[in-house]
Design a protein around this motif. Structure first.
Motif, mmCIF file in Angstrom:
data_model
loop_
_atom_site.group_PDB
_atom_site.id
_atom_site.type_symbol
_atom_site.label_atom_id
_atom_site.label_comp_id
_atom_site.label_asym_id
_atom_site.label_seq_id
_atom_site.Cartn_x
_atom_site.Cartn_y
_atom_site.Cartn_z
ATOM 1 N N VAL A 226 0.728 -1.305 0.031
ATOM 2 C CA VAL A 226 -0.314 0.102 0.205
ATOM 3 C C VAL A 226 1.135 1.395 -0.298
ATOM 4 C CG1 VAL A 226 -1.890 1.345 1.514
ATOM 5 C CG2 VAL A 226 -2.069 -0.534 1.417
ATOM 6 N N GLU A 227 1.857 1.087 0.884
ATOM 7 C CA GLU A 227 2.752 2.766 0.674
ATOM 8 C C GLU A 227 3.275 2.485 -0.799
ATOM 9 O OE1 GLU A 227 5.153 1.881 4.344
ATOM 10 O OE2 GLU A 227 3.472 2.077 5.810
ATOM 11 N N TYR A 228 3.702 1.493 -1.100
ATOM 12 C CA TYR A 228 4.561 1.714 -2.290
ATOM 13 C C TYR A 228 2.950 2.546 -3.086
ATOM 14 C CZ TYR A 228 7.063 0.637 -6.140
ATOM 15 O OH TYR A 228 7.563 0.816 -7.722
ATOM 16 N N VAL A 229 2.704 1.673 -3.723
ATOM 17 C CA VAL A 229 2.265 2.454 -3.830
ATOM 18 C C VAL A 229 1.476 3.662 -4.366
ATOM 19 C CG1 VAL A 229 -0.245 1.739 -5.640
ATOM 20 C CG2 VAL A 229 0.293 -0.415 -5.386
ATOM 21 N N SER A 230 1.174 3.779 -3.129
ATOM 22 C CA SER A 230 1.059 5.498 -3.110
ATOM 23 C C SER A 230 2.114 6.278 -3.136
ATOM 24 C CB SER A 230 0.507 5.587 -1.288
ATOM 25 O OG SER A 230 -0.648 4.575 -1.283
ATOM 26 N N SER A 231 3.329 5.491 -2.974
ATOM 27 C CA SER A 231 3.861 6.657 -3.660
ATOM 28 C C SER A 231 4.084 6.565 -5.052
ATOM 29 C CB SER A 231 5.800 6.263 -2.692
ATOM 30 O OG SER A 231 6.250 4.913 -3.579
ATOM 31 N N LYS A 232 3.497 6.185 -6.025
ATOM 32 C CA LYS A 232 4.025 6.322 -7.121
ATOM 33 C C LYS A 232 2.552 6.624 -8.278
ATOM 34 C CE LYS A 232 8.030 3.995 -6.886
ATOM 35 N NZ LYS A 232 9.323 4.429 -7.357
ATOM 36 N N PRO A 233 3.205 8.033 -8.438
ATOM 37 C CA PRO A 233 2.113 8.319 -8.313
ATOM 38 C C PRO A 233 1.210 7.752 -9.829
ATOM 39 C CG PRO A 233 3.767 10.068 -9.873
ATOM 40 C CD PRO A 233 3.950 8.986 -8.666
ATOM 41 N N GLN A 244 -6.064 5.438 -15.818
ATOM 42 C CA GLN A 244 -5.500 6.768 -15.679
ATOM 43 C C GLN A 244 -3.880 6.757 -14.965
ATOM 44 O OE1 GLN A 244 -8.590 7.101 -13.640
ATOM 45 N NE2 GLN A 244 -8.271 8.883 -15.565
ATOM 46 N N SER A 245 -3.982 4.888 -13.983
ATOM 47 C CA SER A 245 -2.830 4.163 -13.838
ATOM 48 C C SER A 245 -2.091 4.046 -15.039
ATOM 49 C CB SER A 245 -3.166 3.678 -12.611
ATOM 50 O OG SER A 245 -4.019 2.490 -13.022
ATOM 51 N N GLN A 246 -0.123 3.612 -15.237
ATOM 52 C CA GLN A 246 0.453 3.818 -16.071
ATOM 53 C C GLN A 246 0.265 1.960 -15.876
ATOM 54 O OE1 GLN A 246 4.710 5.004 -16.711
ATOM 55 N NE2 GLN A 246 5.122 3.065 -16.862
ATOM 56 N N CYS A 247 0.949 1.472 -14.619
ATOM 57 C CA CYS A 247 0.691 0.567 -14.255
ATOM 58 C C CYS A 247 -0.197 -0.112 -12.660
ATOM 59 C CB CYS A 247 2.144 -0.339 -13.691
ATOM 60 S SG CYS A 247 2.067 -1.702 -13.164
ATOM 61 N N GLN A 248 -1.275 -0.913 -12.885
ATOM 62 C CA GLN A 248 -1.859 -1.587 -12.232
ATOM 63 C C GLN A 248 -1.434 -2.495 -11.371
ATOM 64 O OE1 GLN A 248 -6.527 -1.616 -12.960
ATOM 65 N NE2 GLN A 248 -5.486 -1.116 -15.103
ATOM 66 N N VAL A 249 -1.658 -2.916 -10.203
ATOM 67 C CA VAL A 249 -0.918 -3.378 -9.586
ATOM 68 C C VAL A 249 -1.717 -5.058 -8.133
ATOM 69 C CG1 VAL A 249 0.599 -3.929 -6.832
ATOM 70 C CG2 VAL A 249 0.459 -1.994 -8.245
#
Length: 308
Positions: A226-233, A244-249
């Protein structure tokens, strides 16, 4: 005019069906941890790819995966990437190769980093020495050296694969897959590693990560992700910002379904469960649908509203 409209509609419908058949699909076969298949009867962590309805790639073959693949795919894909030699990722390899490769004469290929491949051949396949056959009689063994991109000929296409070392007690490698313009990253079993996640997500449309409720040196935690994904726009969880997102997790490897992340931990659309299918839109190559084959009451359900 009425007949013409009906004919156009039929053509449109047929074209839609053809386009749907041509889509690449990712199938989750299991999300289990080391003890899950043995104590809970649920398949180990694994996923597969199919094109035009034909499965062509399998990621890991641990306990319970063969049965899950037969249930959801109808067969075992002939190209198998093995991340490491732990039983929840490789236990069923000897039996499957004995049946598919030796008895049924299918051309199977096992892909792994050289260190993993040697472990599989000397330790995992040791039980088949009594058969009197050489190791090459069961499958074609393909080296995937760390950080080196190799080309793989599968049943339906040529794909590129790059192995990336993960953080784990056993030597373990995730992978970066390229199929035309589609790119998928996968950590395999791994403690939290920003460097690994950065490398795999940089050009991917989909990143599949190993995570558990309580993290440690061998597995990331839900909170880590969660913290990693939140840090990457340019990243977000599967289904949250698909346009909107370039990459989905998406998250896998968390254990039994009773241990799956709650909606307070992660968006439910990002949690992969056995039988879930992700489809990739042909024009944008975005992962745009995540469905579950059955719900607890046995009916087909959608995991998230944007799938509709």
């Amino acid at each position: 005019m009425f007949c013409s409209l009906r004919r156009d509609s039929r053509i449109s419908k047929n074209r839609h069906l053809e386009a749907t058949e041509a889509m690449i699909k990712l199938h989750c076969l299991g999300a289990g941890a080391g003890v899950t298949a043995i104590y809970n009867g649920e398949p180990s962590s694994s996923w597969a790819l199919s094109m035009r309805g034909k499965p062509f790639f399998l990621a890991d073959l641990g306990v319970g995966v063969c049965k899950s693949a037969l249930k959801h795919l109808g067969c075992i894909p002939s190209t198998i990437f093995v991340s490491h030699n732990h039983s929840d990722h490789a236990a069923e390899l000897p039996v499957v190769l004995a049946v598919e490769g030796l008895q049924r004469k299918r051309l199977m290929q096992v892909v792994a980093a050289p260190e993993v491949l040697s472990r599989l051949q000397s330790h995992r396949m040791h039980e088949l020495q009594s058969s009197g056959h050489q190791i090459d009689d069961f499958a074609r063994w393909v080296d995937a050296p760390e950080e080196a991109t190799i080309e793989l000929e599968t049943d339906v296409n040529t794909m590129k694969l790059t192995a990336h070392r993960s953080r784990h007690s056993e030597t373990c490698f995730g992978a970066f897959l390229e199929l035309g313009g589609l790119r998928i990253g996968w950590t395999a079993d791994s403690g939290f590693s920003q460097g690994l996640l950065d490398r795999l997500s940089r050009n991917s449309q989909l990143l599949i990560v190993d995570a558990r409720a309580v993290g440690g040196p061998e597995h990331a935690s839900f909170q880590d992700i969660v913290e990693y994904v939140s840090s990457k726009p340019d990243l977000d969880f599967l289904g949250v910002r698909p346009e909107q997102s370039q990459c989905q997790v998406a998250v896998i490897g968390y254990g039994a379904q009773s241990e799956s992340p709650s909606s307070e931990d992660l968006p439910s659309s990002a949690v992969l469960r056995p039988g879930d299918v992700i489809e990739f839109c042909e024009d944008t190559l975005r992962p745009y649908r995540c469905t579950a084959t059955t719900s607890n009451c046995g009916s087909r359900v959608l995991l998230c509203g944007w799938c509709q």
